[in-house]
Design a protein around this motif. Structure first.
Motif, PDB file in Angstrom:
ATOM      1  N   ALA A  53       0.827  -1.204   0.000  1.00 24.57           N
ATOM      2  CA  ALA A  53       0.000   0.000   0.000  1.00 24.57           C
ATOM      3  C   ALA A  53       0.864   1.258   0.000  1.00 24.57           C
ATOM      4  N   LEU A  54       1.901   1.285   0.823  1.00 18.82           N
ATOM      5  CA  LEU A  54       2.784   2.445   0.895  1.00 18.82           C
ATOM      6  C   LEU A  54       3.568   2.621  -0.397  1.00 18.82           C
ATOM      7  N   LEU A  55       4.066   1.539  -0.962  1.00 21.74           N
ATOM      8  CA  LEU A  55       4.822   1.626  -2.210  1.00 21.74           C
ATOM      9  C   LEU A  55       3.942   2.123  -3.358  1.00 21.74           C
ATOM     10  N   ALA A  56       2.684   1.663  -3.405  1.00 17.33           N
ATOM     11  CA  ALA A  56       1.786   2.077  -4.473  1.00 17.33           C
ATOM     12  C   ALA A  56       1.377   3.535  -4.332  1.00 17.33           C
ATOM     13  N   GLU A  57       1.253   4.016  -3.099  1.00 18.97           N
ATOM     14  CA  GLU A  57       0.826   5.394  -2.878  1.00 18.97           C
ATOM     15  C   GLU A  57       1.976   6.381  -2.901  1.00 18.97           C
ATOM     16  N   ASP A  58       3.114   5.997  -2.351  1.00 18.33           N
ATOM     17  CA  ASP A  58       4.205   6.960  -2.184  1.00 18.33           C
ATOM     18  C   ASP A  58       5.572   6.348  -2.424  1.00 18.33           C
ATOM     19  N   GLY A  59       5.652   5.399  -3.348  1.00 21.25           N
ATOM     20  CA  GLY A  59       6.925   4.763  -3.663  1.00 21.25           C
ATOM     21  C   GLY A  59       8.015   5.735  -4.070  1.00 21.25           C
ATOM     22  N   PRO A  60       7.721   6.739  -4.925  1.00 24.01           N
ATOM     23  CA  PRO A  60       8.772   7.679  -5.329  1.00 24.01           C
ATOM     24  C   PRO A  60       9.458   8.376  -4.154  1.00 24.01           C
ATOM     25  N   THR A  61       8.695   8.691  -3.106  1.00 28.88           N
ATOM     26  CA  THR A  61       9.303   9.331  -1.936  1.00 28.88           C
ATOM     27  C   THR A  61      10.296   8.400  -1.256  1.00 28.88           C
ATOM     28  N   LEU A  62       9.936   7.117  -1.116  1.00 30.79           N
ATOM     29  CA  LEU A  62      10.853   6.158  -0.505  1.00 30.79           C
ATOM     30  C   LEU A  62      12.107   5.979  -1.361  1.00 30.79           C
ATOM     31  N   HIS A  63      11.920   5.885  -2.668  1.00 31.33           N
ATOM     32  CA  HIS A  63      13.078   5.758  -3.562  1.00 31.33           C
ATOM     33  C   HIS A  63      13.974   6.989  -3.471  1.00 31.33           C
ATOM     34  N   ALA A  64      13.365   8.158  -3.345  1.00 29.84           N
ATOM     35  CA  ALA A  64      14.144   9.388  -3.247  1.00 29.84           C
ATOM     36  C   ALA A  64      14.973   9.407  -1.961  1.00 29.84           C
ATOM     37  N   PHE A  65      14.385   8.948  -0.854  1.00 28.03           N
ATOM     38  CA  PHE A  65      15.134   8.852   0.399  1.00 28.03           C
ATOM     39  C   PHE A  65      16.304   7.889   0.253  1.00 28.03           C
TER      40      PHE A  65
ATOM     41  N   ALA B 259       6.426  -7.455  -1.284  1.00 28.96           N
ATOM     42  CA  ALA B 259       5.237  -6.613  -1.457  1.00 28.96           C
ATOM     43  C   ALA B 259       4.304  -7.134  -2.546  1.00 28.96           C
ATOM     44  N   VAL B 260       4.816  -7.964  -3.439  1.00 29.83           N
ATOM     45  CA  VAL B 260       4.000  -8.499  -4.532  1.00 29.83           C
ATOM     46  C   VAL B 260       4.177 -10.008  -4.600  1.00 29.83           C
ATOM     47  N   ALA B 261       3.098 -10.747  -4.374  1.00 25.76           N
ATOM     48  CA  ALA B 261       3.082 -12.196  -4.575  1.00 25.76           C
ATOM     49  C   ALA B 261       3.997 -12.966  -3.627  1.00 25.76           C
ATOM     50  N   ALA B 262       4.269 -12.399  -2.453  1.00 25.27           N
ATOM     51  CA  ALA B 262       4.969 -13.097  -1.362  1.00 25.27           C
ATOM     52  C   ALA B 262       6.238 -13.807  -1.834  1.00 25.27           C
ATOM     53  N   ALA B 263       6.254 -15.146  -1.741  1.00 26.22           N
ATOM     54  CA  ALA B 263       7.486 -15.893  -1.994  1.00 26.22           C
ATOM     55  C   ALA B 263       7.834 -16.010  -3.477  1.00 26.22           C
ATOM     56  N   ILE B 264       6.915 -15.648  -4.374  1.00 25.73           N
ATOM     57  CA  ILE B 264       7.191 -15.801  -5.808  1.00 25.73           C
ATOM     58  C   ILE B 264       8.242 -14.783  -6.235  1.00 25.73           C
ATOM     59  N   PRO B 265       9.380 -15.211  -6.761  1.00 30.80           N
ATOM     60  CA  PRO B 265      10.381 -14.250  -7.247  1.00 30.80           C
ATOM     61  C   PRO B 265       9.835 -13.521  -8.468  1.00 30.80           C
ATOM     62  N   LEU B 266       9.492 -12.273  -8.304  1.00 25.95           N
ATOM     63  CA  LEU B 266       8.866 -11.512  -9.383  1.00 25.95           C
ATOM     64  C   LEU B 266       9.463 -10.113  -9.506  1.00 25.95           C
ATOM     65  N   VAL B 267       9.568  -9.403  -8.383  1.00 20.94           N
ATOM     66  CA  VAL B 267      10.111  -8.052  -8.416  1.00 20.94           C
ATOM     67  C   VAL B 267      11.557  -8.056  -8.900  1.00 20.94           C
ATOM     68  N   ARG B 268      12.377  -8.940  -8.338  1.00 21.11           N
ATOM     69  CA  ARG B 268      13.787  -8.968  -8.724  1.00 21.11           C
ATOM     70  C   ARG B 268      13.974  -9.347 -10.197  1.00 21.11           C
ATOM     71  N   PRO B 269      13.283 -10.367 -10.739  1.00 18.74           N
ATOM     72  CA  PRO B 269      13.404 -10.625 -12.181  1.00 18.74           C
ATOM     73  C   PRO B 269      13.018  -9.424 -13.044  1.00 18.74           C
TER      74      PRO B 269
ATOM     75  N   ASP C  61      -6.097  -4.509  -2.814  1.00 17.60           N
ATOM     76  CA  ASP C  61      -4.823  -5.207  -2.652  1.00 17.60           C
ATOM     77  C   ASP C  61      -4.176  -5.472  -4.012  1.00 17.60           C
ATOM     78  N   ALA C  62      -4.951  -6.010  -4.933  1.00 20.09           N
ATOM     79  CA  ALA C  62      -4.415  -6.311  -6.268  1.00 20.09           C
ATOM     80  C   ALA C  62      -4.034  -5.042  -7.014  1.00 20.09           C
ATOM     81  N   ALA C  63      -4.785  -3.960  -6.818  1.00 16.73           N
ATOM     82  CA  ALA C  63      -4.478  -2.710  -7.504  1.00 16.73           C
ATOM     83  C   ALA C  63      -3.146  -2.129  -7.029  1.00 16.73           C
ATOM     84  N   SER C  64      -2.863  -2.231  -5.730  1.00 11.64           N
ATOM     85  CA  SER C  64      -1.563  -1.771  -5.224  1.00 11.64           C
ATOM     86  C   SER C  64      -0.435  -2.544  -5.882  1.00 11.64           C
ATOM     87  N   LYS C  65      -0.613  -3.847  -5.992  1.00  6.69           N
ATOM     88  CA  LYS C  65       0.421  -4.675  -6.620  1.00  6.69           C
ATOM     89  C   LYS C  65       0.556  -4.355  -8.106  1.00  6.69           C
TER      90      LYS C  65
END
Length: 430
Positions: free
Chosen positions: A108-120, A133-143, A203-207
């Motif tokens: 939820a935080l990444l979907a709403e304000d991810g750019p701020t966290l990346h900037a920090f 944050a997306v799909a738990a144990a499934i390796p997805l973000v890193r690929p 939940d799905a929309a945030s992901k």
């Protein structure tokens, strides 16, 4: 230079996921040290109420002073699994200011304000990891961030919410109503006491926002994602899908426009052919289908929720962040160079399944067909059933824009011969 002290990890939250993270860090301490190159230890665990008994969690590590914990000089990595926007955002900002890297499962935080966290993270030369944050144990973000960094991703299509997939699977496999399937999901622990975030698609929309941002190197926020839940899906929709050789799934769909100048992100129930790989994803499992220009079609499948699976993804990120701390390196940061705009839902093109309750008399089908034609929506198939002066029409269209279909539905509602537009559902994955 030989490091003389262990790497310290501060844990925010000790619920279903946090307690599993603490357990794994304790029981796998030797393996983690070998993989990182130095010991990795819990510096503390911040909770809201310190007096509760937590099995397997060392009591001396528990504190209610979350801010004090994340700003300690000896903390190298902060793991956040408390969820929500605040106080998570403020605590992570403080952690970055103090020089720590961050691992979060907070979609939820990444979907709403991810750019701020990346900037920090960029400002303080720290890492921000969020595989869980997306799909738990499934390796997805890193690929998507790393393995496909040299490719062009055109589409991400997936089932990213286990609760809704379980409900729809039960409706299809047992004939249960939506209410009955939700009650079973709640009893089994798949659905929260308040299931709104899951069944209404939040939940799905945030992901989807997170995946679209990574896949298309553009900033996509939750408010950019078109969202529909599954609460209006009926047994009739499930039966109609079966007659078409399809099944109903709640899909997150992120697409690059054909001209490459914009992207779309949406979450909604849809009919998909039984021949599609996602059609076989059952119960509370997740799966994501990625289409890339050079790599082709890739599918990632596995448990998308639960304490242990999510903790597994968190620990993978902890290892990466600790390795970087030890080696003086950084992981990938935000990639938003493309800055592609997000097109409105009205421009999305797909096929549609529409069910109408109409008067059973001559000329009705002609009136209905004229409404479709007037709005530029071409009909593919029509099925009609009539009884006792009433009839149902089930129409499947060729591809049309969402705006054209919406205008058609409004026109149909105004016809005297149309008693109800019983359901409208998109047909995807063909």
């Amino acid at each position: 230079m030989v490091r003389t002290r262990p790497l310290k990890v501060a844990l925010l939250g000790c619920g279903v996921v946090g307690s599993q993270v603490a357990r794994l860090m304790t029981t796998h301490a030797d393996d983690l040290a070998a993989r990182v190159g130095a010991p990795v230890e819990l510096a503390g665990i911040a909770v809201r109420r310190a007096g509760r008994s937590r099995e397997g969690v060392p009591g001396e590590l528990v504190t209610t002073d979350a801010l004090g914990l994340v700003t300690r000089e000896d903390v190298d990595v902060v793991v956040e699994v408390i969820g929500g926007i605040e106080p998570a955002r403020s605590l992570l900002a403080a952690a970055f200011e103090a020089g720590a890297s961050v691992v979060t499962a907070n979609k939820a935080l990444l979907a709403e304000d991810g750019p701020t966290l990346h900037a920090f993270a960029e400002k303080h030369q720290a890492d921000l990891y969020f595989e869980a944050a997306v799909a738990a144990a499934i390796p997805l973000v890193r690929p998507l961030r790393e393995s496909l960094a040299g490719d062009k991703v055109n589409r991400v299509l997936g089932i990213v919410n286990g609760t809704t997939n379980f409900i729809l699977d039960r409706m299809e496999s047992t004939g249960a109503s939506y209410g009955e399937a939700l009650a079973e999901a709640t009893a089994l622990g798949y659905a929260e006491a308040d299931p709104t975030a899951d069944v209404e698609g939040f939940d799905a929309a945030s992901k989807a926002a997170i995946l679209a941002g990574i896949a298309f190197h553009s900033r996509v926020r939750l408010e950019d994602v078109h969202r529909e839940g599954i609460t209006e899906v009926t047994a009739g929709d499930i039966a109609s899908a079966r007659r078409m050789g399809c099944t109903v799934k709640l899909l997150a769909i992120c697409e690059r426009a054909a001209d490459g100048r914009s992207v779309t992100a949406r979450v909604h129930p849809a009919m998909i052919p039984l021949s599609h790989p996602l059609a076989s994803v059952r119960e509370a499992y997740n799966a994501v289908f990625v289409e890339a220009e050079s790599a082709g079609r890739l599918m990632f499948y596995g448990p998308g929720a639960g304490g242990a699976p999510t903790a597994s993804a968190v620990l993978g990120d902890v290892v990466a962040a600790c390795r970087n701390k030890l080696g003086g390196a950084r992981g990938p940061g935000e990639s938003a160079y493309a800055q592609l705009p997000v097109s409105p839902m009205g421009r999305v093109t797909t096929r549609y399944h529409i069910s109408l309750d109409v008067a059973d008399k001559p000329g009705v089908l002609a009136q209905v067909a004229l409404s479709f034609a007037e709005h530029g929506v071409s009909i593919d198939t029509v099925r009609q059933q009539g009884k006792d002066g009433e009839a149902s029409l089930v129409i499947v269209t060729h591809e049309a824009t969402d705006a054209a279909l919406g205008a058609t539905v409004e026109a149909l509602r105004r016809l005297d011969t149309v008693r109800d537009v019983a359901s409208t559902m998109r047909v995807e994955g063909e």
